[in-house]
Design a protein around this motif. Structure first.
Motif, mmCIF file in Angstrom:
data_model
loop_
_atom_site.group_PDB
_atom_site.id
_atom_site.type_symbol
_atom_site.label_atom_id
_atom_site.label_comp_id
_atom_site.label_asym_id
_atom_site.label_seq_id
_atom_site.Cartn_x
_atom_site.Cartn_y
_atom_site.Cartn_z
ATOM 1 N N MET A 29 58.364 19.420 3.079
ATOM 2 C CA MET A 29 59.099 18.987 4.276
ATOM 3 C C MET A 29 58.191 18.307 5.296
ATOM 4 O O MET A 29 58.604 17.383 5.980
ATOM 5 C CB MET A 29 59.798 20.179 4.928
ATOM 6 C CG MET A 29 61.043 20.644 4.177
ATOM 7 S SD MET A 29 62.339 19.375 4.072
ATOM 8 C CE MET A 29 62.956 19.367 5.758
ATOM 9 N N GLN A 66 49.936 15.120 6.437
ATOM 10 C CA GLN A 66 49.470 14.423 7.642
ATOM 11 C C GLN A 66 50.167 15.014 8.861
ATOM 12 O O GLN A 66 51.293 15.509 8.759
ATOM 13 C CB GLN A 66 49.782 12.938 7.509
ATOM 14 C CG GLN A 66 48.978 12.285 6.391
ATOM 15 C CD GLN A 66 49.280 10.807 6.286
ATOM 16 O OE1 GLN A 66 50.272 10.399 5.697
ATOM 17 N NE2 GLN A 66 48.432 9.999 6.886
ATOM 18 N N PRO A 67 49.506 14.984 10.010
ATOM 19 C CA PRO A 67 50.130 15.614 11.177
ATOM 20 C C PRO A 67 51.444 14.921 11.567
ATOM 21 O O PRO A 67 51.556 13.706 11.479
ATOM 22 C CB PRO A 67 49.082 15.441 12.280
ATOM 23 C CG PRO A 67 48.146 14.394 11.799
ATOM 24 C CD PRO A 67 48.201 14.384 10.306
ATOM 25 N N ARG A 68 52.410 15.717 11.970
ATOM 26 C CA ARG A 68 53.660 15.185 12.513
ATOM 27 C C ARG A 68 53.436 14.846 13.978
ATOM 28 O O ARG A 68 52.984 15.674 14.756
ATOM 29 C CB ARG A 68 54.755 16.254 12.373
ATOM 30 C CG ARG A 68 56.087 15.869 13.000
ATOM 31 C CD ARG A 68 57.114 16.987 12.828
ATOM 32 N NE ARG A 68 56.696 18.214 13.474
ATOM 33 C CZ ARG A 68 57.016 18.562 14.718
ATOM 34 N NH1 ARG A 68 57.763 17.782 15.457
ATOM 35 N NH2 ARG A 68 56.591 19.700 15.225
ATOM 36 N N LEU A 69 53.727 13.616 14.366
ATOM 37 C CA LEU A 69 53.535 13.197 15.762
ATOM 38 C C LEU A 69 54.859 13.078 16.501
ATOM 39 O O LEU A 69 54.889 12.960 17.725
ATOM 40 C CB LEU A 69 52.810 11.840 15.815
ATOM 41 C CG LEU A 69 51.435 11.767 15.137
ATOM 42 C CD1 LEU A 69 50.846 10.365 15.282
ATOM 43 C CD2 LEU A 69 50.484 12.804 15.751
ATOM 44 N N THR A 70 55.969 13.117 15.754
ATOM 45 C CA THR A 70 57.280 12.849 16.349
ATOM 46 C C THR A 70 57.962 14.148 16.772
ATOM 47 O O THR A 70 57.958 15.129 16.030
ATOM 48 C CB THR A 70 58.168 12.119 15.313
ATOM 49 O OG1 THR A 70 57.460 10.970 14.846
ATOM 50 C CG2 THR A 70 59.490 11.702 15.931
ATOM 51 N N ASN A 71 58.544 14.138 17.950
ATOM 52 C CA ASN A 71 59.331 15.281 18.404
ATOM 53 C C ASN A 71 60.687 14.780 18.909
ATOM 54 O O ASN A 71 60.808 13.661 19.391
ATOM 55 C CB ASN A 71 58.596 16.036 19.513
ATOM 56 C CG ASN A 71 59.221 17.401 19.746
ATOM 57 O OD1 ASN A 71 59.761 18.014 18.826
ATOM 58 N ND2 ASN A 71 59.178 17.870 20.975
ATOM 59 N N VAL A 119 64.306 18.673 15.044
ATOM 60 C CA VAL A 119 63.473 17.906 14.103
ATOM 61 C C VAL A 119 63.853 18.242 12.658
ATOM 62 O O VAL A 119 64.083 17.350 11.845
ATOM 63 C CB VAL A 119 61.974 18.162 14.352
ATOM 64 C CG1 VAL A 119 61.125 17.615 13.200
ATOM 65 C CG2 VAL A 119 61.544 17.522 15.669
ATOM 66 N N LYS A 160 65.604 15.778 9.902
ATOM 67 C CA LYS A 160 64.945 15.486 8.622
ATOM 68 C C LYS A 160 65.898 15.810 7.451
ATOM 69 O O LYS A 160 66.063 14.997 6.537
ATOM 70 C CB LYS A 160 63.653 16.319 8.495
ATOM 71 C CG LYS A 160 62.505 15.817 9.389
ATOM 72 C CD LYS A 160 61.353 16.819 9.464
ATOM 73 C CE LYS A 160 60.540 16.929 8.209
ATOM 74 N NZ LYS A 160 59.663 15.767 7.957
#
Lengths: 282, 282
Positions: free
Chosen positions: B98, B102-107, B131, B135
């Motif tokens: 999920m 890589q880091p999630r930058l979106t909020n 979030v 998704k």
């Protein structure tokens, strides 16, 4: 070519294509189209069965002192240009159609890569871009979406939230379209006086000069300082001159592929440009 | 019934249904299923051709001191229950599947309606819900999505961002499933000791008592104070007892349809419940 002004009308227009599982390409714009936009449409035309172009000047990506009210609206002219390059559907909604009458409570933020470059100068700008592009993606539901590399940071923001939110489409970045003298095409170029229009190509010239200097062994700080000096001497008020990795991480030394970024004002007009510079081990 | 653990596998499983334009129903869960969840699936079964249930304990909606690690994972049992009520596809991804590496930058934030009730007690909780649900919506691309009214505020948050972001699906709220003694079904009920399980139905009883009192002319502040006293005397630590309009706006007087909300702890277990009360002019 059809023009739809409502979400429902667009859905009805797209329904047969969806039912036939055709490939839908989407080019979001704010109108006042130039060759840069038309290149996006041509690229979409190559890859997709149906090409949708939206024309919507999005209020929430403009700051309170920015040019939302004066941003050029040229729908009829845009429609002619789009018909000529093979657009199938123009989606030109009103602000009310896009945002309704009830307050919007939802915001989308993309951290990290929005904090500097244009993000530092335009607080909330990329939130507004993320929200409207997400809305448009959900309305159009394209297979491919096309964005110009001129707004490099915007393209990175869009790629990021598309990945983070699993939005089911592919984002295509298209190279910058330039005037013969090198000026990156922009709707805001129309704001320039003749005198400033003649000065504006200095931006691209200074980027190309920096590229040559870097390839010849100049240091990155020197190359950036030279761009800044060149722009100031030409009469620009410099917002930023920066170097980043292609993923927008800070970089101090030219030892990998690098992107140079400029934002600078000529009179009241803010121009941006960037140049991707390949690094090769010698 | 199939179980898919990857986004790609799920897409392959759903592709024939999408090609045939079948109606896809989606029930997002965190597993440890009870009759409340199964009611959602039954409702989906009625309205849709294909029913997808996700089982994913979403780390980003848990606070640092909450029960993410201990949250019950019972996939095999859940699969049996889902097969019995006619689920077609279980989507049970890993956290890595999920959220990637890589880091999630979106909020995604939903303002206003997340500031009080459970939002005040659980900072960031509804961002995490928004979030992950966005998704999952983008991964499953359902026509209908089903959520329980027990998590009333969550349902309101989801309706809000679906509207604000033009997510192309319909959200269906399903009434609360209750044990015979009135306790709202919840995965967290399994945490209760036998003694506390016997006390827990006081929540629903106090809501029903308040409803009768309000219908008989009691004031809203008195009704709320009575609930609070009843709960405290039964041994609960009360988080909140509140009245709101169905749209979650504060309300002082019972002069329109009203929802009463309770969150209270028994030992370490936090329980929530709500009751919608019809107002009729007499």
């Amino acid at each position: 070519m059809k023009t739809e002004t409502t979400i429902q009308g667009l859905a009805a227009s797209l329904n047969p294509a969806r039912a036939a599982r055709k490939i839908i390409g989407f080019v979001p714009t704010m109108g006042n189209l130039h060759e840069g936009h038309l290149n996006l449409v041509r690229e979409a035309r190559k890859l997709c069965d149906v090409v949708v172009v939206s024309i919507f000047v999005n209020p929430i990506q403009f700051g309170p002192n920015e040019d939302f009210d004066s941003y050029p609206r040229t729908l009829e002219h845009d429609q002619h240009l789009l018909a000529d390059v093979g657009c199938d559907i123009v989606f030109a909604p009103s602000v009310e159609q896009m945002y309704g009458n009830q307050p919007r409570l939802t915001n989308i933020t993309v951290g990290g890569i929005t904090n500097d470059l244009c993000g530092a100068q335009r607080p909330g700008h990329f939130d507004g871009v993320a929200v409207v592009v997400t809305k448009l993606f959900n309305i159009v539901q394209p297979n491919f979406a096309f964005f110009g590399q001129k707004d490099y940071q915007q393209l990175a923001v869009i790629r990021q939230f598309v990945r983070d939110l699993n939005i089911p489409l592919e984002v295509i970045g298209v190279p910058i379209a330039r005037a013969e003298d090198g000026l990156a095409l922009s709707s805001r170029n129309g704001y320039l006086s003749a005198e400033n229009r003649a000065i504006a190509p200095t931006i691209y010239q200074s980027l190309k000069t920096a590229e040559q200097a870097l390839q010849a062994g100049a240091s990155l700080p020197d190359a950036l300082a030279n761009i800044r000096n060149t722009l100031m001497q030409a009469g620009f008020a410099v917002d930023y001159v920066e170097a980043r990795t292609p993923e927008l991480q800070p970089i101090e030394v030219f030892n990998q592929n690098t992107v140079l970024f400029i934002a600078a004002k000529l009179g009241a007009t803010r121009l941006i440009d960037n140049l991707q510079i390949k690094f090769s081990e010698s």
